[in-house]
Design a protein around this motif. Sequence first.
Motif, mmCIF file in Angstrom:
data_model
loop_
_atom_site.group_PDB
_atom_site.id
_atom_site.type_symbol
_atom_site.label_atom_id
_atom_site.label_comp_id
_atom_site.label_asym_id
_atom_site.label_seq_id
_atom_site.Cartn_x
_atom_site.Cartn_y
_atom_site.Cartn_z
ATOM 1 N N ARG A 43 0.828 -1.204 0.000
ATOM 2 C CA ARG A 43 0.000 0.000 0.000
ATOM 3 C C ARG A 43 0.863 1.256 0.000
ATOM 4 O O ARG A 43 0.524 2.245 -0.681
ATOM 5 N N GLU A 44 1.981 1.239 0.692
ATOM 6 C CA GLU A 44 2.877 2.401 0.683
ATOM 7 C C GLU A 44 3.517 2.584 -0.681
ATOM 8 O O GLU A 44 3.709 3.721 -1.138
ATOM 9 N N ARG A 45 3.844 1.478 -1.340
ATOM 10 C CA ARG A 45 4.401 1.590 -2.687
ATOM 11 C C ARG A 45 3.356 2.148 -3.654
ATOM 12 O O ARG A 45 3.682 2.932 -4.554
ATOM 13 N N GLU A 46 2.096 1.756 -3.471
ATOM 14 C CA GLU A 46 1.025 2.312 -4.302
ATOM 15 C C GLU A 46 0.869 3.814 -4.067
ATOM 16 O O GLU A 46 0.653 4.588 -5.018
ATOM 17 N N GLU A 47 0.993 4.240 -2.821
ATOM 18 C CA GLU A 47 0.870 5.670 -2.515
ATOM 19 C C GLU A 47 2.005 6.470 -3.152
ATOM 20 O O GLU A 47 1.794 7.589 -3.652
ATOM 21 N N LEU A 48 3.192 5.913 -3.161
ATOM 22 C CA LEU A 48 4.308 6.591 -3.813
ATOM 23 C C LEU A 48 4.068 6.700 -5.315
ATOM 24 O O LEU A 48 4.435 7.707 -5.938
ATOM 25 N N GLU A 50 1.152 6.990 -6.693
ATOM 26 C CA GLU A 50 0.204 8.102 -6.817
ATOM 27 C C GLU A 50 0.954 9.431 -6.817
ATOM 28 O O GLU A 50 0.610 10.347 -7.576
ATOM 29 N N ASN A 51 1.965 9.529 -5.961
ATOM 30 C CA ASN A 51 2.779 10.746 -5.935
ATOM 31 C C ASN A 51 3.470 10.964 -7.286
ATOM 32 O O ASN A 51 3.560 12.098 -7.779
ATOM 33 N N ASP A 90 -1.614 5.912 -12.140
ATOM 34 C CA ASP A 90 -2.908 5.831 -11.455
ATOM 35 C C ASP A 90 -3.435 4.398 -11.468
ATOM 36 O O ASP A 90 -3.967 3.905 -10.462
ATOM 37 N N ALA A 93 -1.431 2.180 -9.115
ATOM 38 C CA ALA A 93 -1.670 2.604 -7.734
ATOM 39 C C ALA A 93 -3.007 2.071 -7.225
ATOM 40 O O ALA A 93 -3.169 1.774 -6.037
ATOM 41 N N GLU A 94 -3.964 1.908 -8.140
ATOM 42 C CA GLU A 94 -5.290 1.424 -7.756
ATOM 43 C C GLU A 94 -5.388 -0.099 -7.758
ATOM 44 O O GLU A 94 -6.077 -0.689 -6.916
ATOM 45 N N THR A 145 6.401 -1.085 -8.244
ATOM 46 C CA THR A 145 5.314 -1.310 -7.299
ATOM 47 C C THR A 145 5.286 -2.761 -6.823
ATOM 48 O O THR A 145 4.868 -3.046 -5.694
#
Length: 453
Positions: A43-48, A50-51, A90, A93-94, A145
């Motif tokens: 989940r943290e890799r997905e948030e990055l 998104e960044n 995107d 990330a999803e 990711t």
Amino acid sequence: MEAVNPATGERLDVYDPDDDDTVERKLDHATSTFEDWREVPLREREELLENASDVLRENKQRYAELMTREMGKPITQAIAEVEKCAWACDHYAEYAHKYLSDEHHPSPPGTEVKTVHDPLGPVLAVMPWNYPFWQVIRFAAPYLTAGNVGLLKHASNVPGCALALEEVFAEAGYPDGAFQTLLVGSSNVDSILADDRVRAATLTGSGPAGRAVAETAGKHLKKTVLELGGSDPFIVLDDADLDAALKTGVQARTLNGGQSCIAAKRFIVHTDVYDEYVDRLVAAFEDLTVGDPMSEETDIGPQADPDLMAELHDQVQESVDAGATLLTGGEPLARTGAFYPPTVLTAVPSGCPADTEEMFGPVATVYEVADADEAITVANDTRFGLGASLWTSDRERGQRLARDISAGCVYINEMTKSDPRVPFGGIKDAGYGRELSEMGIKEFVNKKTVWVE
């Protein structure tokens, strides 16, 4: 390592290539970073990621202008490329957690058996200049990711883009070493790939480059994905919507100056609509604006390099000398820069360059066929097998014929394209493996069986 504007011949900048010590340091850094990065929760890799999407969108004008200066892509298409990169970020990330979720299998009572997806380690990516951002993001977004780290060896004529991509991940908050650019020439690829610290490789490029990477990787038993050349057919049947097939066909052949592996290169047209289609294709090609890639009015900018344009022109000239009919274009424009006009060839003889080789520029070869069976035969008469586009008003007919086309993807009433939601890749001399979608993110993971008694 020079960056030269192909529209003007102006030298934009000079970059010092990485020496052996720098490459050694970056390989060590990738290895040590991987040990920590693989433990970062998905989940943290997905948030990055998104960044990273945010960074791309916030800087899309600057990145697009950099692309246009270094390889000549029209500015509107360059902006669209950056936006597509953000879309791919995107998407993963999803959906990365869904794609990489554990797969459970039937097992004896009281046991649990599943497949988990562990990252492999540092992945070397050898990428081309024609889509200098998209080609990189479509490997980096899924592979990073999944927990791998990336080592980018970009084409030597887009060093600014290579460093800008490193900037994207740094500004997004990725740990130092998760994505690094290696400013090295092609002669360095073999030794880097052979290094034990590199665990896998992906390449988009020419057939000879792909074979070299596959050979080295094979010697060292390393996983590879290769996306190589294409000579994609664009089939127009007798019941096609000619307006749509024309509009999309022009775009499919001339987008990015025709410099695309999945461009429509061989137009295969049913005899009942052949004359009308060819006349309209020529008129549409002649109506395109070739010029300053920084202008939003430009349809086609320069070819990425004068030598590449000269090679393209040699293919056209050899084909005409062999008997092909030149209907429009066919000569470099008499102006500063590597500008080649949209070109149409018909009556293409078997065995000439326009018939057997990939034409990496705005050159359409057109074949006349008597029926759908002959169209499929001509479409498959190539050593490539990347994509195909087929046009018919009968969708069931289209789906039936699609099964007979030897290609990694077939688009019915649409141009061949890459899309983060669906697998992308080819067969035969177009390469192997798949990028994008769930298949793509699983190319560079260890699909590990875990049996719990």
